[in-house]
Design a protein around this motif. Structure first.
Motif, PDB file in Angstrom:
ATOM      1  N   ASP A 147       0.827  -1.203   0.000  1.00  0.00           N
ATOM      2  CA  ASP A 147       0.000   0.000   0.000  1.00  0.00           C
ATOM      3  C   ASP A 147       0.860   1.250   0.000  1.00  0.00           C
ATOM      4  O   ASP A 147       1.998   1.245   0.456  1.00  0.00           O
ATOM      5  CB  ASP A 147      -0.979  -0.004   1.177  1.00  0.00           C
ATOM      6  N   TRP A 148       0.315   2.312  -0.583  1.00  0.00           N
ATOM      7  CA  TRP A 148       1.004   3.588  -0.686  1.00  0.00           C
ATOM      8  C   TRP A 148      -0.026   4.676  -0.967  1.00  0.00           C
ATOM      9  O   TRP A 148      -1.218   4.399  -1.074  1.00  0.00           O
ATOM     10  CB  TRP A 148       2.057   3.539  -1.794  1.00  0.00           C
ATOM     11  N   VAL A 149       0.432   5.909  -1.078  1.00  0.00           N
ATOM     12  CA  VAL A 149      -0.442   7.012  -1.457  1.00  0.00           C
ATOM     13  C   VAL A 149      -0.092   7.432  -2.877  1.00  0.00           C
ATOM     14  O   VAL A 149       1.059   7.756  -3.174  1.00  0.00           O
ATOM     15  CB  VAL A 149      -0.288   8.205  -0.492  1.00  0.00           C
ATOM     16  N   CYS A 150      -1.071   7.403  -3.758  1.00  0.00           N
ATOM     17  CA  CYS A 150      -0.863   7.805  -5.146  1.00  0.00           C
ATOM     18  C   CYS A 150      -0.855   9.325  -5.217  1.00  0.00           C
ATOM     19  O   CYS A 150      -1.825   9.982  -4.822  1.00  0.00           O
ATOM     20  CB  CYS A 150      -1.975   7.239  -6.026  1.00  0.00           C
ATOM     21  N   ASN A 151       0.237   9.882  -5.720  1.00  0.00           N
ATOM     22  CA  ASN A 151       0.400  11.331  -5.825  1.00  0.00           C
ATOM     23  C   ASN A 151       0.468  11.841  -7.260  1.00  0.00           C
ATOM     24  O   ASN A 151       0.730  13.024  -7.470  1.00  0.00           O
ATOM     25  CB  ASN A 151       1.683  11.747  -5.106  1.00  0.00           C
ATOM     26  N   GLY A 152       0.271  10.982  -8.242  1.00  0.00           N
ATOM     27  CA  GLY A 152       0.346  11.441  -9.621  1.00  0.00           C
ATOM     28  C   GLY A 152       0.412  10.290 -10.600  1.00  0.00           C
ATOM     29  O   GLY A 152       0.257   9.124 -10.232  1.00  0.00           O
ATOM     30  N   PHE A 153       0.662  10.634 -11.859  1.00  0.00           N
ATOM     31  CA  PHE A 153       0.742   9.632 -12.928  1.00  0.00           C
ATOM     32  C   PHE A 153       1.793  10.087 -13.925  1.00  0.00           C
ATOM     33  O   PHE A 153       2.420  11.146 -13.756  1.00  0.00           O
ATOM     34  CB  PHE A 153      -0.623   9.443 -13.604  1.00  0.00           C
ATOM     35  N   ALA A 154       2.007   9.295 -14.975  1.00  0.00           N
ATOM     36  CA  ALA A 154       3.039   9.645 -15.959  1.00  0.00           C
ATOM     37  C   ALA A 154       2.603   9.295 -17.374  1.00  0.00           C
ATOM     38  O   ALA A 154       1.757   8.425 -17.593  1.00  0.00           O
ATOM     39  CB  ALA A 154       4.358   8.937 -15.639  1.00  0.00           C
ATOM     40  N   LEU A 155       3.226   9.985 -18.321  1.00  0.00           N
ATOM     41  CA  LEU A 155       3.054   9.725 -19.746  1.00  0.00           C
ATOM     42  C   LEU A 155       4.257   8.925 -20.230  1.00  0.00           C
ATOM     43  O   LEU A 155       5.405   9.294 -19.952  1.00  0.00           O
ATOM     44  CB  LEU A 155       2.968  11.050 -20.511  1.00  0.00           C
ATOM     45  N   TYR A 156       3.995   7.835 -20.944  1.00  0.00           N
ATOM     46  CA  TYR A 156       5.050   6.964 -21.460  1.00  0.00           C
ATOM     47  C   TYR A 156       4.934   6.851 -22.976  1.00  0.00           C
ATOM     48  O   TYR A 156       3.842   6.971 -23.543  1.00  0.00           O
ATOM     49  CB  TYR A 156       4.942   5.558 -20.870  1.00  0.00           C
ATOM     50  N   GLU A 157       6.076   6.567 -23.623  1.00  0.00           N
ATOM     51  CA  GLU A 157       6.101   6.284 -25.056  1.00  0.00           C
ATOM     52  C   GLU A 157       6.762   4.926 -25.281  1.00  0.00           C
ATOM     53  O   GLU A 157       7.784   4.619 -24.671  1.00  0.00           O
ATOM     54  CB  GLU A 157       6.878   7.354 -25.822  1.00  0.00           C
ATOM     55  N   GLN A 158       6.181   4.132 -26.156  1.00  0.00           N
ATOM     56  CA  GLN A 158       6.762   2.838 -26.502  1.00  0.00           C
ATOM     57  C   GLN A 158       7.722   3.009 -27.674  1.00  0.00           C
ATOM     58  O   GLN A 158       7.349   3.532 -28.736  1.00  0.00           O
ATOM     59  CB  GLN A 158       5.682   1.835 -26.874  1.00  0.00           C
ATOM     60  N   GLY A 159       8.969   2.575 -27.485  1.00  0.00           N
ATOM     61  CA  GLY A 159       9.961   2.673 -28.534  1.00  0.00           C
ATOM     62  C   GLY A 159       9.825   1.561 -29.553  1.00  0.00           C
ATOM     63  O   GLY A 159       9.063   0.604 -29.372  1.00  0.00           O
TER      64      GLY A 159
END
Length: 205
Positions: A147-159
């Motif tokens: 368990d943790w506290v979610c503080n954000g997200f991210a944008l990813y690109e597939q190479g």
């Protein structure tokens, strides 16, 4: 200008992320080291490369209006026989993930897209491997918890090599910390990682 394949996700923080990634590789999933452990918000989506500035602005707006929420993983589940996937279940935080992905995929925004299946937040630990190996993943992680506290997200690109690389993180509100980058992932922006902090406990059988 061409197209790029993007994804948006909540990173599973350390030490959980790398541990689950290593276990996934151990089950025989060859894609494991190219996919940082995560909860998907937007699945792989091909877009015109020149839309990246618009997408980044949209994600920044969503993040600025979002607030941290508790996340807890517990036990395993599977999408078989519809899809060859075994996953760790999101026992707490599912409602927060569902709200967030709805905002990210806002029909008025640049990441509007239909999903192949109804949205179900989860952490994949085996995909497209033998039935025996998927059974092993299901039983090995049956007692897993984190368990943790979610503080954000991210944008990813597939190479072109199939590896997912972080483009940018989007912390909620202001001043939220990101998650350390997992082995097998990298950044090409000022961001370092996405998604969560404040880890608490983990156990597995």
């Amino acid at each position: 200008m061409g197209t790029v394949t993007l994804g948006v996700s909540i990173a599973v923080p350390e030490p959980y992320g790398s541990s689950l990634q290593q276990l996934r590789a151990g089950f025989g999933d060859a894609a494991a080291h190219g996919i940082p452990t995560h909860v998907t918000l937007v699945p792989p989506t091909e877009v015109a490369a020149d839309r990246l500035p618009e997408i980044r602005a949209h994600l920044a707006s969503v993040a600025s209006e979002s607030r941290p929420f508790a996340m807890r993983l517990a036990g395993t589940g599977t999408f078989r026989p519809l899809s060859p996937v075994v996953f760790v279940q999101v026992a707490e935080g599912g409602a927060g993930c569902t709200r967030l992905q709805g905002r990210v995929r806002d029909p008025r925004g640049p990441l509007d897209r239909e999903l192949s299946f109804p949205y179900h937040p989860h952490v994949t630990v085996a995909h497209g491997i033998s039935e025996e190996a998927m059974d092993r993943a299901f039983s090995t992680l049956a007692d897993y918890a984190a368990d943790w506290v979610c503080n954000g997200f991210a944008l990813y690109e597939q190479g072109s090599d199939g590896v997912w690389r972080k483009l940018r993180e989007y912390p909620f509100g202001t001043g939220a910390a990101g998650v350390p980058t997992q082995p097998g992932s990298s950044t090409d922006s000022p961001a370092s990682a996405a998604g969560a902090a404040g880890e608490k406990t983990v156990r597995r059988s």
